[in-house]
Design a protein around this motif. Structure first.
Motif, PDB file in Angstrom:
ATOM      1  N   GLY A 289     -13.320 131.522  12.486  1.00 26.41           N
ATOM      2  CA  GLY A 289     -12.824 130.123  12.606  1.00 26.41           C
ATOM      3  C   GLY A 289     -12.727 129.648  13.723  1.00 26.41           C
ATOM      4  O   GLY A 289     -12.364 128.367  13.797  1.00 26.41           O
ATOM      5  N   THR A 290     -12.652 130.296  15.080  1.00 23.31           N
ATOM      6  CA  THR A 290     -12.666 129.601  16.220  1.00 23.31           C
ATOM      7  C   THR A 290     -13.980 129.421  16.920  1.00 23.31           C
ATOM      8  O   THR A 290     -14.856 129.917  16.682  1.00 23.31           O
TER       9      THR A 290
ATOM     10  N   GLU B  99      -1.659 125.487   6.080  1.00 23.31           N
ATOM     11  CA  GLU B  99      -2.431 125.735   7.128  1.00 23.31           C
ATOM     12  C   GLU B  99      -1.955 126.212   8.343  1.00 23.31           C
ATOM     13  O   GLU B  99      -2.461 126.346   9.415  1.00 23.31           O
TER      14      GLU B  99
ATOM     15  N   ARG C  45     -14.490 121.594  11.412  1.00 23.25           N
ATOM     16  CA  ARG C  45     -13.528 122.184  10.816  1.00 23.25           C
ATOM     17  C   ARG C  45     -13.456 123.661  11.487  1.00 23.25           C
ATOM     18  O   ARG C  45     -13.932 124.524  10.940  1.00 23.25           O
ATOM     19  N   THR C  46     -12.460 123.855  12.044  1.00 25.28           N
ATOM     20  CA  THR C  46     -12.098 124.989  13.066  1.00 25.28           C
ATOM     21  C   THR C  46     -10.859 125.286  12.913  1.00 25.28           C
ATOM     22  O   THR C  46      -9.975 124.404  12.741  1.00 25.28           O
ATOM     23  N   SER C  47     -10.349 126.295  13.111  1.00 25.81           N
ATOM     24  CA  SER C  47      -8.767 127.032  13.224  1.00 25.81           C
ATOM     25  C   SER C  47      -8.029 126.251  14.223  1.00 25.81           C
ATOM     26  O   SER C  47      -6.995 125.991  14.184  1.00 25.81           O
TER      27      SER C  47
ATOM     28  N   THR D 244     -14.965 127.230   7.607  1.00 24.81           N
ATOM     29  CA  THR D 244     -15.167 126.465   9.025  1.00 24.81           C
ATOM     30  C   THR D 244     -16.528 126.135   9.365  1.00 24.81           C
ATOM     31  O   THR D 244     -17.581 126.901   8.736  1.00 24.81           O
ATOM     32  N   ARG D 245     -16.585 125.302  10.265  1.00 31.07           N
ATOM     33  CA  ARG D 245     -18.076 125.084  10.768  1.00 31.07           C
ATOM     34  C   ARG D 245     -17.750 124.368  12.171  1.00 31.07           C
ATOM     35  O   ARG D 245     -16.761 123.401  12.228  1.00 31.07           O
TER      36      ARG D 245
ATOM     37  N   GLU E  57      -7.864 127.140   8.743  1.00 29.51           N
ATOM     38  CA  GLU E  57      -8.683 126.814   7.620  1.00 29.51           C
ATOM     39  C   GLU E  57      -9.529 127.944   7.211  1.00 29.51           C
ATOM     40  O   GLU E  57      -9.721 128.881   7.561  1.00 29.51           O
TER      41      GLU E  57
END
Length: 475
Positions: A38-39, A93, A155-157, A150-151, A147
């Motif tokens: 997610g990063t 979150e 949208r990422t952590s 993710t993408r 999250e």
């Protein structure tokens, strides 16, 4: 490498938009995946876009009285419990630190998902008198929101953003600030990112946790989905009362301040990609493009070519243009493909025959047009062309968007509209159940109220409509 083979490295934008997006962000070296799920690692080309976004927004924030500051990454968990709606909204979150230095912490610490709580805590310490209002502070920072899906950029952590926080003496002033900063965002999105946006108030369901009201700007991507490109929040006295942000007013009474917050993030880079990109890759607007012009020598080994290219580069730099001379030993065709994929707005081609004729060929990435221009005064031509590209990209995006806004008067119409890649305007009674039905039936959400529009009946239940809402599928 032939252009056809090069383009095959990117998925077909018409057939598989999500894969096209992933291919573009990786192959143009904007970003790479971090070792933690997610990063993301923002690579130099991607970060250069973010730096240009920062520079443009900083000018606007400072012109409106904001000063930059920095607040801690770690926030006591007890801060989140002070504003009930806020903690409930962010609880799923929040990443929490429970151990440090080999020992259990006396109080768990949240890794900031947003900073209203810690900034509210500091404002309560700093604010004494009405004379110190308004407080206008902006922070450039990273935040973490754990999250599940993710993408990169979207949208990422962990991601980068700015968050503005203001405190005011009265409700009217705070509400005006919320509106003003939304207008600042809109002007920036359209004049710097060349992305037309629709601004408006969010529904109660879609508002920021802890806000009295949230306002958003929605941008249409090339697949017809909406991307929330920025938000402003009127927080009323919710955080002021939770954190005791008081001041001594002119009448000698202690009063709670009214606060606001607003933010945009690195998802704006995702917006740039999806609003303007094509089958060849990125198409970047000149204002935020890391490289505005690339010079490609033709028959570079022939006498005088590289020297003339260097001379042109120097003139463009003096004119304030971000320019790169690609003097690598790759073939001109390879360079064309590479810089087209990276979305550079203009490409100058210069070879022995061009020099002899006193001309250079200039290729526009947005329209794929190529024309010859005199080398004399080329820097003036380039600066004018960059301004034209910027303006034309916005106009093209407006046409694409406006052609894909439709109306619906029932649930089937909303479904048909979003299935076809449109924004759908529909009457709404204001009932949460009806809003939920749209999501369940059409996988679409209410983005913002359509300002100044009215409808007779709710498209969902048929009762009298109170609002017109823009429904869309969203990132």
């Amino acid at each position: 490498m032939a252009k056809e083979n090069f383009v095959e490295q990117i998925a077909d934008i018409e057939k598989d938009f999500p894969q096209w997006y992933t291919d573009v962000v990786i192959k143009t070296k904007l970003v790479d995946y971090g070792p933690v799920k997610g990063t993301m690692v923002i690579r130099p080309y991607g970060y250069a876009i973010w730096e240009n976004i920062q520079a443009e927004l900083n000018k606007r924030f400072k012109a409106n009285g904001y000063e930059n500051a920095y607040f801690p990454l770690l926030i006591p968990m007890s801060f989140f419990t002070k504003e009930a709606e806020h903690v409930e909204g962010f609880a799923p979150e929040v990443a929490v630190v429970t151990r440090a230095g080999g020992e259990e912490l006396a109080e768990p610490l949240a890794i900031r998902p947003t900073s209203e709580t810690i900034i509210g805590n500091m404002y309560s310490k700093w604010l004494q008198s009405y004379r110190e209002l308004p407080i206008l502070i902006n922070q450039w920072a990273n935040v973490m929101r754990w999250e599940k899906t993710t993408r990169p950029f979207l949208r990422t952590s962990e991601f980068l953003w700015q968050e503005g926080h203001s405190a005011h003496a009265c409700e009217e002033e705070a509400e005006a600030e919320t509106d003003k900063m939304l207008a600042v965002y809109k002007e920036f999105a359209e004049n710097c990112l060349a992305i037309p946006v629709i601004c408006g108030k969010k529904t109660e369901k879609e508002k920021f946790a802890g806000a009295v009201a949230t306002y958003g700007m929605e941008a249409m991507m090339k697949d017809g989905k909406s991307l929330q490109a920025g938000t402003t929040h009127f927080l009323g006295q919710n955080f002021a009362k939770a954190f005791d942000i008081k001041f001594l007013d002119k009448d000698g009474a202690q009063k709670y301040a009214y606060t606001t917050s607003f933010g945009v993030s690195t998802r704006l880079i995702g917006a740039l990609i999806m609003a303007h990109g094509d089958q060849r890759g990125l198409v970047l607007p000149p204002v935020v493009a890391p490289v505005q012009v690339v010079i490609v020598p033709i028959a570079a080994k022939k006498g005088g070519v590289l020297e003339k290219c260097a001379e042109v580069k120097q003139k463009l730099e003096k004119a304030g243009v971000r320019v790169k001379l690609d003097d690598t030993d790759n073939s001109p065709g390879w360079k064309f493909n590479e810089w087209e994929m990276k979305g550079v707005p203009l490409r100058i081609e210069l070879g022995p025959r061009d020099i002899e004729e006193g001309k250079a060929l200039i290729f526009r990435r947005d329209t794929l047009e190529k024309n010859a221009y005199s080398l004399d005064g080329l820097e003036n031509v380039v600066t004018e062309l960059l301004a034209t590209v910027q303006k034309d990209m916005l106009e093209a995006a407006k046409v694409r968007r406006d052609n894909r806004i439709v109306y619906a008067d029932d649930l089937d119409g909303i479904l048909k509209g979003v299935d076809s890649g449109n924004f759908v305007k529909a009457g709404w009674c204001g009932c949460r159940d009806c809003e939920d039905k749209v999501k369940a039936y059409a996988a679409a959400t209410a983005r913002v109220f359509a300002e100044g529009e009215s409808a007779k009946t709710c498209a969902i239940c048929g009762k009298k409509a109170k609002h017109v809402v823009i429904f869309a599928r969203a990132y």
